[in-house]
Design a protein around this motif. Structure first.
Motif, PDB file in Angstrom:
ATOM      1  N   THR A  40     -15.191 -35.418  84.624  1.00  0.00           N
ATOM      2  CA  THR A  40     -16.221 -34.799  85.100  1.00  0.00           C
ATOM      3  C   THR A  40     -15.751 -34.251  86.356  1.00  0.00           C
ATOM      4  O   THR A  40     -14.793 -35.379  86.835  1.00  0.00           O
ATOM      5  CB  THR A  40     -17.666 -35.347  85.017  1.00  0.00           C
ATOM      6  N   GLU A  41     -16.557 -33.530  86.984  1.00  0.00           N
ATOM      7  CA  GLU A  41     -16.303 -33.491  88.545  1.00  0.00           C
ATOM      8  C   GLU A  41     -16.393 -34.708  89.341  1.00  0.00           C
ATOM      9  O   GLU A  41     -14.954 -35.260  90.063  1.00  0.00           O
ATOM     10  CB  GLU A  41     -17.098 -32.717  89.014  1.00  0.00           C
ATOM     11  N   ASN A  42     -17.260 -35.637  88.949  1.00  0.00           N
ATOM     12  CA  ASN A  42     -17.660 -36.857  89.972  1.00  0.00           C
ATOM     13  C   ASN A  42     -17.220 -38.502  89.035  1.00  0.00           C
ATOM     14  O   ASN A  42     -17.988 -39.215  89.684  1.00  0.00           O
ATOM     15  CB  ASN A  42     -18.595 -36.965  90.265  1.00  0.00           C
ATOM     16  N   GLY A  43     -17.145 -38.144  87.679  1.00  0.00           N
ATOM     17  CA  GLY A  43     -16.255 -39.161  86.968  1.00  0.00           C
ATOM     18  C   GLY A  43     -15.488 -38.590  85.967  1.00  0.00           C
ATOM     19  O   GLY A  43     -15.367 -38.323  85.480  1.00  0.00           O
ATOM     20  N   ALA A  79     -15.176 -48.645  79.609  1.00  0.00           N
ATOM     21  CA  ALA A  79     -15.368 -47.760  80.067  1.00  0.00           C
ATOM     22  C   ALA A  79     -13.906 -48.224  81.358  1.00  0.00           C
ATOM     23  O   ALA A  79     -14.265 -47.189  82.196  1.00  0.00           O
ATOM     24  CB  ALA A  79     -16.826 -47.315  80.759  1.00  0.00           C
ATOM     25  N   LYS A  80     -14.387 -49.645  81.266  1.00  0.00           N
ATOM     26  CA  LYS A  80     -13.568 -50.087  82.559  1.00  0.00           C
ATOM     27  C   LYS A  80     -11.903 -49.512  82.537  1.00  0.00           C
ATOM     28  O   LYS A  80     -11.379 -48.604  84.000  1.00  0.00           O
ATOM     29  CB  LYS A  80     -13.038 -51.312  82.731  1.00  0.00           C
ATOM     30  N   ILE A  81     -10.946 -49.500  81.436  1.00  0.00           N
ATOM     31  CA  ILE A  81     -10.085 -48.454  81.186  1.00  0.00           C
ATOM     32  C   ILE A  81      -9.968 -47.424  81.070  1.00  0.00           C
ATOM     33  O   ILE A  81      -9.059 -46.739  81.933  1.00  0.00           O
ATOM     34  CB  ILE A  81      -9.210 -49.398  79.728  1.00  0.00           C
ATOM     35  N   HIS A  82     -11.044 -46.773  81.066  1.00  0.00           N
ATOM     36  CA  HIS A  82     -11.192 -45.196  80.370  1.00  0.00           C
ATOM     37  C   HIS A  82     -10.943 -44.709  82.729  1.00  0.00           C
ATOM     38  O   HIS A  82     -10.165 -44.189  83.123  1.00  0.00           O
ATOM     39  CB  HIS A  82     -12.262 -44.434  80.277  1.00  0.00           C
ATOM     40  N   LYS A 117     -17.987 -44.306  69.723  1.00  0.00           N
ATOM     41  CA  LYS A 117     -17.504 -43.468  67.679  1.00  0.00           C
ATOM     42  C   LYS A 117     -19.621 -44.022  67.118  1.00  0.00           C
ATOM     43  O   LYS A 117     -19.554 -42.839  66.088  1.00  0.00           O
ATOM     44  CB  LYS A 117     -17.117 -45.325  67.218  1.00  0.00           C
ATOM     45  N   SER A 118     -19.783 -44.554  67.177  1.00  0.00           N
ATOM     46  CA  SER A 118     -21.744 -44.606  67.529  1.00  0.00           C
ATOM     47  C   SER A 118     -22.598 -43.183  66.931  1.00  0.00           C
ATOM     48  O   SER A 118     -23.833 -42.809  67.143  1.00  0.00           O
ATOM     49  CB  SER A 118     -22.727 -45.821  67.234  1.00  0.00           C
ATOM     50  N   GLY A 119     -21.827 -42.916  67.977  1.00  0.00           N
ATOM     51  CA  GLY A 119     -22.483 -41.622  68.647  1.00  0.00           C
ATOM     52  C   GLY A 119     -22.919 -41.391  70.282  1.00  0.00           C
ATOM     53  O   GLY A 119     -23.027 -40.490  70.797  1.00  0.00           O
ATOM     54  N   LYS A 120     -23.339 -42.808  70.739  1.00  0.00           N
ATOM     55  CA  LYS A 120     -24.118 -42.518  72.325  1.00  0.00           C
ATOM     56  C   LYS A 120     -23.232 -42.027  73.367  1.00  0.00           C
ATOM     57  O   LYS A 120     -21.157 -42.439  73.038  1.00  0.00           O
ATOM     58  CB  LYS A 120     -23.769 -44.356  72.957  1.00  0.00           C
ATOM     59  N   VAL A 121     -23.799 -41.415  74.129  1.00  0.00           N
ATOM     60  CA  VAL A 121     -22.721 -41.236  75.395  1.00  0.00           C
ATOM     61  C   VAL A 121     -22.855 -41.206  76.747  1.00  0.00           C
ATOM     62  O   VAL A 121     -24.412 -41.477  76.900  1.00  0.00           O
ATOM     63  CB  VAL A 121     -22.627 -39.526  75.094  1.00  0.00           C
ATOM     64  N   THR A 122     -21.985 -42.397  78.226  1.00  0.00           N
ATOM     65  CA  THR A 122     -22.559 -42.571  78.839  1.00  0.00           C
ATOM     66  C   THR A 122     -22.132 -42.312  80.004  1.00  0.00           C
ATOM     67  O   THR A 122     -20.515 -41.728  79.746  1.00  0.00           O
ATOM     68  CB  THR A 122     -22.461 -44.069  78.472  1.00  0.00           C
ATOM     69  N   GLU A 123     -22.705 -42.066  80.815  1.00  0.00           N
ATOM     70  CA  GLU A 123     -22.083 -40.818  81.660  1.00  0.00           C
ATOM     71  C   GLU A 123     -21.643 -42.388  83.017  1.00  0.00           C
ATOM     72  O   GLU A 123     -22.402 -42.725  83.421  1.00  0.00           O
ATOM     73  CB  GLU A 123     -23.548 -40.433  82.203  1.00  0.00           C
ATOM     74  N   ILE A 124     -20.334 -41.906  83.411  1.00  0.00           N
ATOM     75  CA  ILE A 124     -19.940 -42.841  84.087  1.00  0.00           C
ATOM     76  C   ILE A 124     -19.701 -42.240  85.842  1.00  0.00           C
ATOM     77  O   ILE A 124     -19.042 -40.883  85.784  1.00  0.00           O
ATOM     78  CB  ILE A 124     -18.268 -43.772  83.675  1.00  0.00           C
TER      79      ILE A 124
END
Length: 398
Positions: free
Chosen positions: A232-235, A261-264, A241-248
């Motif tokens: 995204t613009e700032n992250g 998430a650390k790897i990504h 896989k469960s369908g959960k979406v987290t904004e980092i």
């Protein structure tokens, strides 16, 4: 059939080719004979789901010449060779289908199939290797057609060309070719292992033992979750896989998100050209990730899309750095991170990783298989990065 009707049929068949899974993105092509001197073929580097009849190119069978500003598929020479060989052939498709591509890497000049097939006969001929779009490839296919009694030829390290008197026969030949190639691999495994029943996990275990590792991944060795993500613009957004979406958000404390998430996060920070990541964990990719090897191109579109080689990172800290030289990296025991400028690019990388891993695994049944040469794989990667990928992306923006 008029030229206009022929082009309309080619458009429909191009979409069918994508939907069938026989190709990835634009890596494949379709043509239909117009008359004894011309055929209509899909354009080079265009998304088949968005083209129209006006984008289909008329090409001379004799010398592959064409008029207009739209370039025909670079494999027009292969199609021309088929039409010249048999005047009764009116439809040709070039595919990168998985099982035929696996067979293409094994070094055979032909393979015998278990029972005679109406469209394939009892033997499938493998054409000698040539770089895509070259006279060498066209010549190899022309020579293979002289030896073939069926409606399909495998092109070494590349894919297949399937043909028929009409669209239905050509597609049927492609599907029957896929089944025949799968059967050839399964029969080889059953013979070597002296088994009556085929178990794909047992084949992967067999392959792993030949790669110097003793067992398939165990649950405790795997990451807790396998996620895809999108910049995204700032992250980035992390899709579990469960369908959960987290904004980092970039700059967040690392203890605020999990290990995946650390790897990504590291990948995005160190690779500005990457905007989408797929963590691929198919059984074949997982198996090769456990082998701890460098994966080389056995099929030539791997060199284009993934890289001249894909390494295995043992530590998470090495993953982002390895992606500076390739579009994918294997992660020890944990599949592969497949990356691109968008979701379609990353999906293409994931699909070609699967096919190349399957080729390596199947190849252990026949001894050591050889990748395409250092020169060819570097030429293909260079051309793809400098020319073809730009052409695709420009066309997709239209």
């Amino acid at each position: 059939m008029t030229e206009k009707e022929t082009k309309e049929n080619v458009v429909k068949a191009g979409r069918r080719l994508v939907e069938s899974g026989l190709i990835t993105r634009t890596w494949g092509n379709v043509s239909c004979r117009i008359d004894e001197n011309h055929f209509a073929i899909t354009p080079s580097g265009r998304d088949y789901m968005s083209i129209g009849p006006e984008d289909i190119v008329t090409v001379s069978i004799e010398d592959c010449s064409y008029t207009g500003t739209i370039k025909p598929s670079s494999e027009k020479g292969v199609h021309s060779a088929v039409y010249q060989h048999n005047p009764d052939i009116h439809f040709v498709i070039h595919t990168h289908q998985e099982n035929a591509s696996v067979i293409s890497t094994l070094g055979f000049d032909s393979i015998k199939i278990a029972s005679e097939d109406p469209l394939l006969g009892n033997e499938i001929i493998c054409a000698s290797y040539g770089l895509p779009g070259t006279k060498k490839l066209r010549k190899g296919v022309a020579e293979a057609l002289k030896r073939s009694k069926g409606n399909a030829v495998i092109m070494k390290h590349h894919g297949a060309v399937c043909f028929g008197k009409d669209e239905e026969e050509a597609f049927k030949a492609a599907l029957e070719l896929e089944d025949a190639c799968e059967g050839f691999i399964i029969n080889r495994y059953l013979k070597i292992e002296q088994r009556n029943n085929y178990n794909p996990d047992a084949l992967r275990q067999f392959a792993l033992s030949h790669m110097g590792r003793s067992r398939l991944p165990q649950g405790e060795e795997l990451l807790q979750s396998f996620c895809n993500s999108e910049r995204t613009e700032n992250g980035f957004l992390l899709y579990e896989k469960s369908g959960k979406v987290t904004e980092i958000r970039f700059g967040m404390p690392e203890d605020a998100f999990n290990g995946e998430a650390k790897i990504h996060n590291e990948i995005y920070k160190k690779n500005k050209n990457i905007s989408y990541i797929i963590h691929a964990v198919t059984p074949n990719i997982l198996t090769v990730s456990l082998a701890g090897i460098k994966l080389y191109p056995f099929v030539d579109d791997f060199a284009q899309i993934a890289g001249t080689k894909v390494g295995t990172a043992v530590k998470p800290s090495k993953i982002a750095a390895d992606l500076k030289r390739a579009s994918a990296v294997l992660f020890n025991n944990n599949g592969a991170f497949c990356c691109g400028a968008n979701e379609k690019d990353a999906s293409a990388v994931s699909m070609i990783m699967e096919k190349n891993c399957k080729a390596l695994i199947s190849g252990t049944l026949f001894g050591t298989i050889k990748p395409i040469s250092w020169l060819d794989r570097n030429l293909m990667r260079m051309v793809y990065l400098k020319k073809y990928s730009r052409q695709i992306n420009n066309n997709m923006d239209k």
